[in-house]
Design a protein around this motif. Sequence first.
Motif, PDB file in Angstrom:
ATOM      1  N   GLU A 150     -17.429 -15.545 -11.743  1.00 51.84           N
ATOM      2  CA  GLU A 150     -17.634 -16.963 -11.426  1.00 51.84           C
ATOM      3  C   GLU A 150     -19.115 -17.299 -11.310  1.00 51.84           C
ATOM      4  O   GLU A 150     -19.561 -18.365 -11.725  1.00 51.84           O
ATOM      5  CB  GLU A 150     -16.914 -17.324 -10.127  1.00 51.84           C
ATOM      6  CG  GLU A 150     -15.403 -17.388 -10.273  1.00 51.84           C
ATOM      7  CD  GLU A 150     -14.736 -17.868  -9.002  1.00 51.84           C
ATOM      8  OE1 GLU A 150     -15.455 -18.183  -8.023  1.00 51.84           O
ATOM      9  OE2 GLU A 150     -13.498 -17.914  -8.964  1.00 51.84           O
ATOM     10  N   GLU A 151     -19.894 -16.365 -10.723  1.00 53.47           N
ATOM     11  CA  GLU A 151     -21.319 -16.624 -10.576  1.00 53.47           C
ATOM     12  C   GLU A 151     -22.007 -16.610 -11.933  1.00 53.47           C
ATOM     13  O   GLU A 151     -22.899 -17.433 -12.185  1.00 53.47           O
ATOM     14  CB  GLU A 151     -21.966 -15.601  -9.641  1.00 53.47           C
ATOM     15  CG  GLU A 151     -23.446 -15.879  -9.434  1.00 53.47           C
ATOM     16  CD  GLU A 151     -24.066 -15.057  -8.324  1.00 53.47           C
ATOM     17  OE1 GLU A 151     -23.857 -15.412  -7.157  1.00 53.47           O
ATOM     18  OE2 GLU A 151     -24.766 -14.066  -8.648  1.00 53.47           O
ATOM     19  N   GLU A 154     -20.706 -17.490 -14.723  1.00 53.10           N
ATOM     20  CA  GLU A 154     -20.354 -18.770 -15.348  1.00 53.10           C
ATOM     21  C   GLU A 154     -21.194 -19.908 -14.763  1.00 53.10           C
ATOM     22  O   GLU A 154     -21.633 -20.811 -15.492  1.00 53.10           O
ATOM     23  CB  GLU A 154     -18.862 -19.061 -15.136  1.00 53.10           C
ATOM     24  CG  GLU A 154     -17.924 -18.112 -15.851  1.00 53.10           C
ATOM     25  CD  GLU A 154     -17.866 -18.368 -17.348  1.00 53.10           C
ATOM     26  OE1 GLU A 154     -18.504 -19.336 -17.799  1.00 53.10           O
ATOM     27  OE2 GLU A 154     -17.182 -17.601 -18.053  1.00 53.10           O
ATOM     28  N   ALA A 155     -21.420 -19.868 -13.444  1.00 57.91           N
ATOM     29  CA  ALA A 155     -22.211 -20.914 -12.792  1.00 57.91           C
ATOM     30  C   ALA A 155     -23.655 -20.903 -13.291  1.00 57.91           C
ATOM     31  O   ALA A 155     -24.250 -21.956 -13.543  1.00 57.91           O
ATOM     32  CB  ALA A 155     -22.172 -20.736 -11.276  1.00 57.91           C
ATOM     33  N   LYS A 168     -23.742 -22.269 -16.786  1.00 57.21           N
ATOM     34  CA  LYS A 168     -23.597 -23.722 -16.736  1.00 57.21           C
ATOM     35  C   LYS A 168     -24.895 -24.376 -16.288  1.00 57.21           C
ATOM     36  O   LYS A 168     -25.309 -25.418 -16.817  1.00 57.21           O
ATOM     37  CB  LYS A 168     -22.465 -24.089 -15.782  1.00 57.21           C
ATOM     38  CG  LYS A 168     -22.181 -25.573 -15.702  1.00 57.21           C
ATOM     39  CD  LYS A 168     -21.003 -25.846 -14.763  1.00 57.21           C
ATOM     40  CE  LYS A 168     -20.734 -27.342 -14.639  1.00 57.21           C
ATOM     41  NZ  LYS A 168     -19.627 -27.611 -13.684  1.00 57.21           N
ATOM     42  N   GLU A 196     -27.173 -27.041 -18.408  1.00 57.43           N
ATOM     43  CA  GLU A 196     -27.515 -28.357 -17.879  1.00 57.43           C
ATOM     44  C   GLU A 196     -29.033 -28.578 -17.904  1.00 57.43           C
ATOM     45  O   GLU A 196     -29.512 -29.656 -18.256  1.00 57.43           O
ATOM     46  CB  GLU A 196     -26.989 -28.499 -16.446  1.00 57.43           C
ATOM     47  CG  GLU A 196     -25.497 -28.682 -16.341  1.00 57.43           C
ATOM     48  CD  GLU A 196     -25.048 -30.024 -16.881  1.00 57.43           C
ATOM     49  OE1 GLU A 196     -25.688 -31.050 -16.558  1.00 57.43           O
ATOM     50  OE2 GLU A 196     -24.065 -30.060 -17.647  1.00 57.43           O
ATOM     51  N   VAL A 254     -24.126 -27.782  -9.402  1.00 59.11           N
ATOM     52  CA  VAL A 254     -23.330 -26.800 -10.145  1.00 59.11           C
ATOM     53  C   VAL A 254     -22.468 -25.992  -9.185  1.00 59.11           C
ATOM     54  O   VAL A 254     -21.275 -25.764  -9.437  1.00 59.11           O
ATOM     55  CB  VAL A 254     -24.250 -25.876 -10.972  1.00 59.11           C
ATOM     56  CG1 VAL A 254     -23.478 -24.674 -11.497  1.00 59.11           C
ATOM     57  CG2 VAL A 254     -24.876 -26.641 -12.133  1.00 59.11           C
ATOM     58  N   LEU A 255     -23.028 -25.581  -8.068  1.00 58.16           N
ATOM     59  CA  LEU A 255     -22.275 -24.782  -7.096  1.00 58.16           C
ATOM     60  C   LEU A 255     -21.184 -25.615  -6.421  1.00 58.16           C
ATOM     61  O   LEU A 255     -20.136 -25.091  -6.050  1.00 58.16           O
ATOM     62  CB  LEU A 255     -23.216 -24.191  -6.048  1.00 58.16           C
ATOM     63  CG  LEU A 255     -24.179 -23.114  -6.551  1.00 58.16           C
ATOM     64  CD1 LEU A 255     -25.102 -22.635  -5.438  1.00 58.16           C
ATOM     65  CD2 LEU A 255     -23.398 -21.930  -7.128  1.00 58.16           C
ATOM     66  N   GLU A 303     -19.468 -27.868  -7.847  1.00 59.22           N
ATOM     67  CA  GLU A 303     -18.432 -28.097  -8.855  1.00 59.22           C
ATOM     68  C   GLU A 303     -17.828 -29.502  -8.728  1.00 59.22           C
ATOM     69  O   GLU A 303     -16.613 -29.692  -8.789  1.00 59.22           O
ATOM     70  CB  GLU A 303     -17.319 -27.036  -8.747  1.00 59.22           C
ATOM     71  CG  GLU A 303     -17.814 -25.635  -9.029  1.00 59.22           C
ATOM     72  CD  GLU A 303     -16.697 -24.614  -8.979  1.00 59.22           C
ATOM     73  OE1 GLU A 303     -15.652 -24.899  -8.352  1.00 59.22           O
ATOM     74  OE2 GLU A 303     -16.859 -23.534  -9.566  1.00 59.22           O
ATOM     75  N   GLY A 304     -18.704 -30.472  -8.515  1.00 56.56           N
ATOM     76  CA  GLY A 304     -18.255 -31.854  -8.408  1.00 56.56           C
ATOM     77  C   GLY A 304     -17.953 -32.443  -9.771  1.00 56.56           C
ATOM     78  O   GLY A 304     -18.134 -31.807 -10.816  1.00 56.56           O
ATOM     79  N   GLU A 305     -17.504 -33.696  -9.759  1.00 54.74           N
ATOM     80  CA  GLU A 305     -17.128 -34.342 -11.014  1.00 54.74           C
ATOM     81  C   GLU A 305     -18.335 -34.779 -11.828  1.00 54.74           C
ATOM     82  O   GLU A 305     -18.237 -34.982 -13.035  1.00 54.74           O
ATOM     83  CB  GLU A 305     -16.246 -35.559 -10.719  1.00 54.74           C
ATOM     84  CG  GLU A 305     -16.904 -36.590  -9.821  1.00 54.74           C
ATOM     85  CD  GLU A 305     -15.945 -37.677  -9.374  1.00 54.74           C
ATOM     86  OE1 GLU A 305     -16.258 -38.855  -9.602  1.00 54.74           O
ATOM     87  OE2 GLU A 305     -14.906 -37.322  -8.801  1.00 54.74           O
ATOM     88  N   LYS A 343     -22.133 -34.036 -13.351  1.00 52.76           N
ATOM     89  CA  LYS A 343     -23.036 -32.955 -13.727  1.00 52.76           C
ATOM     90  C   LYS A 343     -24.490 -33.408 -13.547  1.00 52.76           C
ATOM     91  O   LYS A 343     -24.780 -34.607 -13.583  1.00 52.76           O
ATOM     92  CB  LYS A 343     -22.803 -32.570 -15.193  1.00 52.76           C
ATOM     93  CG  LYS A 343     -21.391 -32.131 -15.501  1.00 52.76           C
ATOM     94  CD  LYS A 343     -21.233 -31.914 -17.001  1.00 52.76           C
ATOM     95  CE  LYS A 343     -19.807 -31.543 -17.365  1.00 52.76           C
ATOM     96  NZ  LYS A 343     -19.642 -31.396 -18.833  1.00 52.76           N
TER      97      LYS A 343
END
Length: 336
Positions: A58-59, A61-62, A65, A69, A92-93, A95-97, A99
């Motif tokens: 997951e990290e 991927e973060a 991402k 961005e 990013v951490l 994970e809101g709607e 970006k």
Amino acid sequence: MQDRDKASRELKILVPGNQPMVNLLGERDELLKIVEKSFRSSILVRGNEITVRGEEEEELEAIAKLFEELIMLLSSGMDLTPESVERAIEMVLAEGELKPSEVFTDIIISRRGKAIRPKTPNQKRYVEAIRRNTIVFSVGPAGTGKTYLAMAMAVKALLSKEVGRIILTRPAVEAGEKLGFLPGDMYQKVDPYLRPLYDCLYEMLEVEKFTRYMDQGIIEVAPLAYMRGRTLNDSFIVLDEAQNTSPEQMKMFLTRLGFGSKAVVTGDITQIDLPGGQLSGMNVVREILVGIEGIEFVYLDERDVVRHKIVQEIVRAYRLFDSRHEREDAEEGDGL
């Protein structure tokens, strides 16, 4: 863009060749160090290839991402800064709607190469709310950009001829000082209360244009009491420090709105300076204006503070202090 070796939990990011790495990583890797401090994974840069190694998928991927961005922001023409990178990491951490590329690329106005834009998802929602509504109430602590963004939207509306004038107003409520003891006539007495509004305008308009607009009445900065009896057409009106209005003053202000006008009302309900426990118009109006089309309330918090990072911590500490005392008072009341 990405190539993942699942066995070793390794991820590679290829930065487009037309993008100078110094823009992405910063001088002396200043921006890269901010990213490295925020994650446990190791980040290795060779040429225009970034290799990320770590134990958590997951990290990885973060981080991928995040760099995607940041590259998108650079491609849009934005210069990365330590602050914008830190904000991007938070988004990013979370994970809101929204970006980072959606928040930071919303330029309200630009002057002398400096762009005024939202810096947090809530600020972006605030700006969008102003665009689509007739009246917007912005509630939040100091430093969250409530007034600054409202005034930037007002200046943009004026320059693009969406409105014919800007009216900025504040209640002249004493925060520990007495107006009567200040020197000068009434205008000179209230000037310190209005000075923050002038300061914002100086940042957004050339001095000559600002002076001309003031002389012509295209921009008006006045105490709230001077709004009584008027109808404000074709105007962008900002009521600042609205937590210091009485319910009667708030009603008076809201009923000034004329055709072709828009209003933004800002306030910090944790800093009410009204005497003797008087009700705040900002608090009362939140219970009255519910479900009316064209009116929207936007709430900002310490995550939206755009001053020195320590201000975020101060706001959070006060919030926790107040919450703790409210619980203690409630427990004492239950024990009676």
